[in-house]
Design a protein around this motif. Structure first.
Motif: not given
Length: 240
Positions: A109, A140-145, A147-148
């Protein structure tokens, strides 16, 4: 993100360069969160194992488990639990497991903090070439990073791969006259890109995971090293 062609890369630039950017510790901070969590892990197990020895055991577990879990935070969490079981002889208190899981969830997070010159370098390259993010780790974590990060829309394509190898780079760079890969890892970003026929640009980071270390190919004609991403536009302009 720019509209892609069927092969995933938008054809919008005059020069036939394709430039790949690594993500973690090239565009944004990542390893420092692993170091913080590893310090927390050492404190949890201080009664069972000295910090240096624990670090060696954890690194061995990570190396051993790459083929099972791949790269990323989730594999790191499982390797920490495995290491904790080893050093406690299987007598691992439940609260320690809970602490390890909580630390991993905090890592998943954490906010994205771009490295100096990252945005400017990506913008400059996007104006001159096809650019693609090439990263490995948990999907999922790489996509989250990404996107942010606030820079995702600048890329013509994104490749999240299980391993960075010469054939992977050859596939991504196919159809372009000149290619370049930029990253902080000699082992993953530079050496296999050179093998694939691309330029390899090393941007050292003060914190690089031990399993990503390798010798710099200083005599290779397509190898370059820059102090930070701010030097990238001038480097590209100097190449034949």
């Amino acid at each position: 993100m720019k509209s892609p062609t069927p092969n995933g890369i938008a054809v919008t630039h005059a020069r036939d360069w394709i430039i790949g950017f690594d993500a973690d510790d090239t565009l944004w901070h990542n390893e420092r969160f692993f170091r913080i969590t590893q310090d927390r892990f050492a404190a949890l197990l201080a009664d069972h194992c000295a910090p240096d020895h624990l670090a060696e055991r954890l690194l061995a577990a990570e190396r051993r488990n790459l083929g099972h879990y791949g790269y990323g935070i989730k594999g790191f969490m499982l390797s920490m639990i495995e290491t904790a079981l080893e050093v406690t002889g299987g007598d691992l208190p439940g609260h320690v497991v809970a602490e390890i899981l909580a630390a991993g969830q905090e890592m998943l997070a954490h906010p994205i903090d771009l490295l100096p010159h990252a945005r400017e370098a990506v913008e400059a390259m996007a104006a001159q070439a096809h650019i693609v993010l090439i990263t490995k780790g948990d999907l999922l974590d790489q996509e989250r990073k990404l996107a942010q990060s606030g820079i995702g829309d600048l890329f013509d394509g994104v490749e999240i791969v299980s391993e960075k190898t010469a054939p992977v780079y050859a596939r991504i760079f196919a159809g372009h006259a000149q290619a370049m890969m930029i990253g902080n890892s000699l082992k993953s970003d530079v050496l296999p890109a050179l093998e694939a026929g691309a330029w390899g640009v090393h941007v050292p980071h003060e914190m690089t995971w031990d399993l990503e270390h390798a010798l710099a190919p200083k005599d290779h004609p397509r190898f370059r090293e820059i102090a930070d991403l701010g030097s990238l536009p001038a480097l590209l302009a100097s190449l034949p």
